[in-house]
Design an enzyme around this catalytic site. Structure first.
Site, PDB file in Angstrom:
ATOM      1  N   ILE A   1      -5.538  19.027  -4.110  1.00  0.00           N
ATOM      2  CA  ILE A   1      -6.538  17.947  -4.142  1.00  0.00           C
ATOM      3  C   ILE A   1      -7.893  18.464  -3.648  1.00  0.00           C
ATOM      4  CG2 ILE A   1      -7.145  15.668  -3.226  1.00  0.00           C
ATOM      5  CD1 ILE A   1      -4.070  15.111  -3.100  1.00  0.00           C
TER       6      ILE A   1
ATOM      7  N   THR B   1      -8.594  10.602   2.411  1.00  0.00           N
ATOM      8  CA  THR B   1      -7.565  10.122   1.468  1.00  0.00           C
ATOM      9  C   THR B   1      -6.229  10.795   1.784  1.00  0.00           C
ATOM     10  OG1 THR B   1      -8.180  11.856  -0.095  1.00  0.00           O
ATOM     11  CG2 THR B   1      -9.160   9.674  -0.461  1.00  0.00           C
ATOM     12  N   SER B   2      -6.157  11.525   2.921  1.00  0.00           N
ATOM     13  CA  SER B   2      -4.925  12.292   3.190  1.00  0.00           C
ATOM     14  C   SER B   2      -3.881  11.485   3.958  1.00  0.00           C
ATOM     15  CB  SER B   2      -5.257  13.582   3.912  1.00  0.00           C
ATOM     16  OG  SER B   2      -5.655  14.544   2.964  1.00  0.00           O
ATOM     17  N   ARG B   3      -4.046  11.381   5.256  1.00  0.00           N
ATOM     18  CA  ARG B   3      -3.144  10.556   6.054  1.00  0.00           C
ATOM     19  C   ARG B   3      -3.950   9.954   7.204  1.00  0.00           C
ATOM     20  NH1 ARG B   3      -0.474  10.269   2.299  1.00  0.00           N
ATOM     21  NH2 ARG B   3       1.670  10.911   1.927  1.00  0.00           N
TER      22      ARG B   3
ATOM     23  N   ASP C   1      -8.783   5.782   2.464  1.00  0.00           N
ATOM     24  CA  ASP C   1      -7.737   5.252   1.594  1.00  0.00           C
ATOM     25  C   ASP C   1      -6.411   5.207   2.348  1.00  0.00           C
ATOM     26  OD1 ASP C   1      -6.878   4.434  -1.089  1.00  0.00           O
ATOM     27  OD2 ASP C   1      -5.747   6.322  -1.123  1.00  0.00           O
TER      28      ASP C   1
ATOM     29  N   GLU D   1      -1.130   1.849   8.600  1.00  0.00           N
ATOM     30  CA  GLU D   1      -1.126   1.226   7.272  1.00  0.00           C
ATOM     31  C   GLU D   1       0.219   0.633   6.865  1.00  0.00           C
ATOM     32  OE1 GLU D   1      -2.291   4.735   4.836  1.00  0.00           O
ATOM     33  OE2 GLU D   1      -0.408   4.437   3.790  1.00  0.00           O
TER      34      GLU D   1
ATOM     35  N   HIS E   1      -4.528   2.788   0.014  1.00  0.00           N
ATOM     36  CA  HIS E   1      -3.702   3.884  -0.503  1.00  0.00           C
ATOM     37  C   HIS E   1      -3.580   3.821  -2.030  1.00  0.00           C
ATOM     38  CE1 HIS E   1      -0.872   6.962   1.398  1.00  0.00           C
ATOM     39  NE2 HIS E   1      -1.080   7.337   0.151  1.00  0.00           N
ATOM     40  N   GLN E   2      -4.739   3.748  -2.679  1.00  0.00           N
ATOM     41  CA  GLN E   2      -4.740   3.639  -4.141  1.00  0.00           C
ATOM     42  C   GLN E   2      -5.284   4.893  -4.829  1.00  0.00           C
ATOM     43  OE1 GLN E   2      -7.973   0.372  -4.478  1.00  0.00           O
ATOM     44  NE2 GLN E   2      -8.429   1.677  -6.231  1.00  0.00           N
ATOM     45  N   ALA E   3      -5.574   5.945  -4.033  1.00  0.00           N
ATOM     46  CA  ALA E   3      -6.205   7.127  -4.639  1.00  0.00           C
ATOM     47  C   ALA E   3      -5.344   7.720  -5.751  1.00  0.00           C
ATOM     48  CB  ALA E   3      -6.494   8.169  -3.570  1.00  0.00           C
ATOM     49  N   PHE E   4      -4.036   7.634  -5.603  1.00  0.00           N
ATOM     50  CA  PHE E   4      -3.124   8.236  -6.600  1.00  0.00           C
ATOM     51  C   PHE E   4      -2.980   7.361  -7.845  1.00  0.00           C
ATOM     52  CE2 PHE E   4       0.596   5.466  -6.661  1.00  0.00           C
ATOM     53  CZ  PHE E   4       0.270   4.602  -5.622  1.00  0.00           C
TER      54      PHE E   4
HETATM   55  P1  NAD Z   1      -1.482  20.773  -0.812  1.00  0.00           P
HETATM   56  O1  NAD Z   1      -0.208  21.116  -0.112  1.00  0.00           O
HETATM   57  O2  NAD Z   1      -1.709  21.294  -2.182  1.00  0.00           O
HETATM   58  O3  NAD Z   1      -2.720  21.268   0.092  1.00  0.00           O
HETATM   59  C1  NAD Z   1      -2.815  21.050   1.464  1.00  0.00           C
HETATM   60  C2  NAD Z   1      -3.666  22.158   2.052  1.00  0.00           C
HETATM   61  O4  NAD Z   1      -3.905  21.850   3.408  1.00  0.00           O
HETATM   62  C3  NAD Z   1      -3.018  23.534   1.997  1.00  0.00           C
HETATM   63  O5  NAD Z   1      -3.916  24.474   1.429  1.00  0.00           O
HETATM   64  C4  NAD Z   1      -2.732  23.853   3.462  1.00  0.00           C
HETATM   65  O6  NAD Z   1      -2.828  25.241   3.757  1.00  0.00           O
HETATM   66  C5  NAD Z   1      -3.821  23.061   4.145  1.00  0.00           C
HETATM   67  N1  NAD Z   1      -3.566  22.753   5.540  1.00  0.00           N
HETATM   68  C6  NAD Z   1      -2.385  22.511   6.163  1.00  0.00           C
HETATM   69  N2  NAD Z   1      -2.594  22.224   7.455  1.00  0.00           N
HETATM   70  C7  NAD Z   1      -3.933  22.297   7.659  1.00  0.00           C
HETATM   71  C8  NAD Z   1      -4.764  22.090   8.775  1.00  0.00           C
HETATM   72  N3  NAD Z   1      -4.258  21.778   9.981  1.00  0.00           N
HETATM   73  N4  NAD Z   1      -6.099  22.259   8.625  1.00  0.00           N
HETATM   74  C9  NAD Z   1      -6.619  22.586   7.416  1.00  0.00           C
HETATM   75  N5  NAD Z   1      -5.876  22.782   6.320  1.00  0.00           N
HETATM   76  C10 NAD Z   1      -4.554  22.637   6.436  1.00  0.00           C
HETATM   77  O7  NAD Z   1      -1.586  19.213  -0.754  1.00  0.00           O
HETATM   78  P2  NAD Z   1      -2.422  18.265  -1.727  1.00  0.00           P
HETATM   79  O8  NAD Z   1      -1.609  17.933  -2.936  1.00  0.00           O
HETATM   80  O9  NAD Z   1      -3.768  18.826  -1.907  1.00  0.00           O
HETATM   81  O10 NAD Z   1      -2.470  16.926  -0.846  1.00  0.00           O
HETATM   82  C11 NAD Z   1      -3.228  16.855   0.349  1.00  0.00           C
HETATM   83  C12 NAD Z   1      -2.854  15.590   1.095  1.00  0.00           C
HETATM   84  O11 NAD Z   1      -3.302  14.466   0.348  1.00  0.00           O
HETATM   85  C13 NAD Z   1      -1.346  15.371   1.234  1.00  0.00           C
HETATM   86  O12 NAD Z   1      -0.861  16.005   2.380  1.00  0.00           O
HETATM   87  C14 NAD Z   1      -1.206  13.875   1.316  1.00  0.00           C
HETATM   88  O13 NAD Z   1      -1.162  13.510   2.678  1.00  0.00           O
HETATM   89  C15 NAD Z   1      -2.491  13.354   0.690  1.00  0.00           C
HETATM   90  N6  NAD Z   1      -2.272  12.546  -0.532  1.00  0.00           N
HETATM   91  C16 NAD Z   1      -2.809  11.303  -0.578  1.00  0.00           C
HETATM   92  C17 NAD Z   1      -2.667  10.526  -1.718  1.00  0.00           C
HETATM   93  C18 NAD Z   1      -3.275   9.148  -1.813  1.00  0.00           C
HETATM   94  O14 NAD Z   1      -2.966   8.395  -2.752  1.00  0.00           O
HETATM   95  N7  NAD Z   1      -4.144   8.758  -0.892  1.00  0.00           N
HETATM   96  C19 NAD Z   1      -1.955  11.026  -2.810  1.00  0.00           C
HETATM   97  C20 NAD Z   1      -1.432  12.316  -2.724  1.00  0.00           C
HETATM   98  C21 NAD Z   1      -1.589  13.079  -1.583  1.00  0.00           C
END
Ligand code: NAD
Length: 347
Positions: free
Chosen positions: A171, A249-251, A275, A280, A312-315
């Site tokens: 992402i 948008t992560s957690r 998001d 949540e 949580h609608q980004a996906f």
């Molecule tokens: P990914 O595994 O491809 O990439 C995550 C990256 O974060 C990796 O390169 C990893 O090395 C890095 N990382 C791990 N710990 C770290 C830290 N402490 N500091 C900096 N970088 C760190 O994951 P992705 O597919 O890109 O997804 C990222 C996040 O997005 C997921 O973990 C999930 O929580 C979130 N997500 C949210 C939605 C949504 O609808 N809002 C949908 C999908 C994923």
């Protein structure tokens, strides 16, 4: 789905926290893969969140399919094992809500969908930034009310602004490419730096450089509670530029919301687009419009004019839901037919 193995037994799958769109996409996937009259998988969709109380709703299912806010901790896994569940299929990427050790101890396979549409999430980040900055949500309301004034709608150019990206996985990289297209300077930090990003003109930096130099900071790393919970806290915010935009948008747990509120009140944080939210699971994915919300923190957050919360609608795109249902059913089918699933999707 690749496999066409036939069998006389029907495997039952219970989908927890399911919504009408889950039913639509998963039924379509099941129908596309197996004959409509001879389904190998019987799908049952439950609106309930999975937790210790709702396990009793299981009716012979050996597979449970869960989403981000289902509770899949050790006590729940113990009860799932006792109910005969063999597979936990996550229809999402994040797995911070699952006790993997407990699953292993009970010989339950856990599979997930590591990547469905990174672009869906990355594009949503851009939607958050543009809405906060250019205030299109306010303009939409105003012009419907015949208010054509521009007062209060002033934004800034993204061109030449500095964007700090934390986490350069799927992402993060999709987001970086979009922001480079806007003509932004992109700084990136990852615990495993991706050197190939330098070829795109991205500067690989440390966290402090992200905090001190960015106009916009976007989080794209997973939440690993004992490593990066509350990484965006008072100390980090103190280092940031006045007026910084923070996008998450992560957690939710990556951000200390109470500290963010302090930063919003002083004006240090110029915009917040989230998001995800640390509490949540008590709010998102349901209509609470006629209830009294007990969470004062989210209520304070949504009271700021420069905060945009999406639930949580980004996906949530057609392409992503198609891919999620396809990969989830493929994961289940692979375990049922071969005993294992693609290692990249197995936890
Ligand atoms: P990914 O595994 O491809 O990439 C995550 C990256 O974060 C990796 O390169 C990893 O090395 C890095 N990382 C791990 N710990 C770290 C830290 N402490 N500091 C900096 N970088 C760190 O994951 P992705 O597919 O890109 O997804 C990222 C996040 O997005 C997921 O973990 C999930 O929580 C979130 N997500 C949210 C939605 C949504 O609808 N809002 C949908 C999908 C994923």
């Amino acid at each position: 789905m690749a496999s066409t193995t036939t069998t006389t037994t029907t495997t039952k799958i219970a989908f927890f926290s399911s919504k009408p769109y889950d039913e639509t996409f998963f039924k379509k996937e099941n129908d596309a893969t197996f004959s409509e009259t001879d389904h190998k998988y019987a799908l049952r969709f439950l609106e309930n969140q999975l937790n210790e109380d709702t396990i009793k709703l299981l009716d012979g299912e050996t597979v449970v399919c869960t989403f981000v806010n289902d509770i899949v901790n050790a006590p729940v896994i113990e009860l799932l094992a006792a109910a005969g569940v063999k597979i936990i299929a996550l229809r999402c990427a994040g797995f911070n809500n699952v006790d993997l050790k407990a699953a292993k101890a009970h010989n339950i396979s856990v599979v997930r969908v590591p990547a469905y549409s990174p672009e869906a999430v990355a594009e949503h980040c851009v939607a958050l930034i543009l809405t906060l900055n250019r205030k299109t949500h306010k303009a939409y309301q105003r012009t419907r009310d015949q208010n054509y004034s521009l007062n209060g709608l002033l934004g800034f150019n993204l061109f030449k602004k500095t964007v700090g990206v934390i986490g350069t996985g799927r992402i993060g990289q999709a987001f970086i490419k979009i922001m480079l297209g806007f003509g932004c300077r992109v700084l990136a930090y990852d615990v495993y730096p991706n050197e190939s990003l330098k070829e795109l003109g991205v500067e690989l930096v440390d966290l402090d450089t992200i905090y001190t130099q960015s106009d916009i900071i976007s989080l794209h790393c997973p939440l690993i509670p004992d490593q990066n919970k509350y990484m965006i806290n008072e100390q980090a915010i103190d280092k940031m530029k006045k007026g910084v935009y923070i996008i998450n948008t992560s957690r939710g747990g990556l951000i200390c919301t109470v500290d963010i509120i302090k930063g919003l009140k002083t004006g240090k944080i110029g915009g917040l687009g989230i998001d995800v939210y640390e509490q949540e699971e008590k709010l998102f994915f349901r209509d609470l419009s006629d209830t009294i919300i007990q969470d004062d923190v989210i209520q304070r957050l949504v009271s700021f004019p420069n905060v945009l919360v999406t639930a949580h609608q980004a996906f949530f795109t057609d392409e992503a839901l198609t891919q999620i249902s396809h990969v989830t059913m493929d994961n289940i089918n692979a375990i049922m037919t071969t005993g294992t699933s693609d290692p990249s999707r197995t936890l």
